[in-house]
Design an enzyme around this catalytic site. Structure first.
Site, PDB file in Angstrom:
ATOM      1  N   ASP A  13       0.948  -1.283   0.043  1.00 25.98           N
ATOM      2  CA  ASP A  13      -0.004   0.088  -0.061  1.00 25.98           C
ATOM      3  C   ASP A  13       0.953   1.242   0.005  1.00 25.98           C
ATOM      4  O   ASP A  13       2.181   1.087   0.419  1.00 25.98           O
ATOM      5  CB  ASP A  13      -0.858   0.114   1.014  1.00 25.98           C
ATOM      6  CG  ASP A  13      -1.759   1.235   1.303  1.00 25.98           C
ATOM      7  OD1 ASP A  13      -2.435   1.451   0.469  1.00 25.98           O
ATOM      8  OD2 ASP A  13      -1.819   1.735   2.449  1.00 25.98           O
ATOM      9  N   ASP A  15      -0.195   5.387   0.762  1.00 25.94           N
ATOM     10  CA  ASP A  15      -0.374   6.259   2.043  1.00 25.94           C
ATOM     11  C   ASP A  15      -0.700   5.679   3.259  1.00 25.94           C
ATOM     12  O   ASP A  15      -1.607   4.721   3.317  1.00 25.94           O
ATOM     13  CB  ASP A  15      -1.668   7.083   1.550  1.00 25.94           C
ATOM     14  CG  ASP A  15      -1.660   7.952   0.434  1.00 25.94           C
ATOM     15  OD1 ASP A  15      -0.449   8.149   0.135  1.00 25.94           O
ATOM     16  OD2 ASP A  15      -2.603   8.704  -0.075  1.00 25.94           O
ATOM     17  N   ASP A 214      -1.751  -0.530   6.033  1.00 26.97           N
ATOM     18  CA  ASP A 214      -1.972   0.039   7.362  1.00 26.97           C
ATOM     19  C   ASP A 214      -3.465  -0.033   7.542  1.00 26.97           C
ATOM     20  O   ASP A 214      -3.909   0.240   8.640  1.00 26.97           O
ATOM     21  CB  ASP A 214      -1.527   1.480   7.227  1.00 26.97           C
ATOM     22  CG  ASP A 214      -2.025   2.401   6.681  1.00 26.97           C
ATOM     23  OD1 ASP A 214      -2.445   2.051   5.087  1.00 26.97           O
ATOM     24  OD2 ASP A 214      -2.402   3.108   7.010  1.00 26.97           O
TER      25      ASP A 214
END
Length: 271
Positions: A13, A15, A214
């Site tokens: 991922d 951001d 996240d």
């Protein structure tokens, strides 16, 4: 156990994971990116961002030419050497950005849901929302198979909105900062499985996979990985997996690219 020497794919991922949520800094991860590149380990970026944004970031990170997963799995950018694959250079899942926009405009007009899409504003406004430059913000508007929006209504109305989208074959997904609408058939997990199968077909051996993310929207991706790093999120709930066997899943103590580096250190440096 696994090692950096064996056939390996790393899915990440952006951001809040490889990139800092606010500054977009990635330097803490730079040493590992260099090491993986030297070992010919593909680092496959996965994000809600557009393909145009991610191609720019690929170049910045030294990952150009590799496949990537854009728009939460609705778009797969193929590797440069995969020119013989049908659909090159991109495979798009489900209905188009324009068709989704028409659905959203109809719901907003007839059922009075309150939201603002990236199509409703200019690049200067998006730059203000995101902290990106105007040129980078312009790339965020080049959606091909999803719509990004800010929700401005109640939680009750959100539940109704989600149900209506589901009835229409669409899904409503929360990202690090914004919400995303895309075809119900699309997903980071499906896109990752397709890429894994392609590498297996080309090499004759299934690669070992490591995924890093996240947030809750990364959970489907991490579920299909052999090993997973759940990077500590900033002011939001992290992802939860069905099986968090410590031998295969690591939750970091650090956030963003510091956590990304921690995850790689955990799975490789100790081995």
């Amino acid at each position: 156990m696994f090692s950096i020497q064996q056939p390996l794919l790393v899915f990440s991922d952006l951001d809040g994971t490889l990139l800092d949520s606010h500054s977009y800094d990635w330097q803490p991860a730079a040493p590992w990116l260099s090491r993986l590149r030297e070992a010919n380990v593909p680092v496959i970026l996965c994000s809600s961002k557009t393909s145009a944004e991610m191609l720019y970031l690929q170049k910045t990170l030294g990952l150009q030419g590799l496949p990537l997963i854009a728009e939460n799995g609705a778009v797969i950018q193929l590797a440069e050497q995969w020119q013989d694959i049908d659909g090159f250079p991109r495979i798009i899942s489900g209905i188009s950005h324009g068709e989704i926009s028409q659905v959203l405009n109809t719901l907003r007009e007839k059922e009075h849901f309150k939201f603002t899409t990236f199509d409703d504003v200019d690049d200067a406004t998006i730059a203000e929302w995101t902290g990106l430059s105007r040129s980078q913000a312009a790339l965020t508007q080049l959606h091909e198979a999803s719509v990004t929006l800010i929700w401005r209504d109640s939680d009750e109305r959100m539940a109704q909105f989600t149900a209506r989208l589901n009835e229409l074959g669409l899904q409503f997904m929360q990202g690090a900062r914004f919400w995303h609408v895309l075809d119900a058939s699309a997903g980071k997990d499906q896109a990752a499985n397709w890429i894994i199968a392609t590498y297996q077909q080309l090499s004759g051996k299934r690669p070992t996979t490591l995924g890093l993310g996240d947030g809750p929207n990364d959970a489907p991706l991490l579920e299909v990985m052999d090993y997973a790093v759940i990077v500590k999120g900033l002011n939001r709930e992290g992802g939860h997996l069905h099986d968090e066997d410590p031998a295969h899943v690591w939750r970091t103590q650090r956030e963003g690219p510091e956590g990304w580096r921690e995850g790689l250190d955990h799975f490789f440096s100790a081995r």
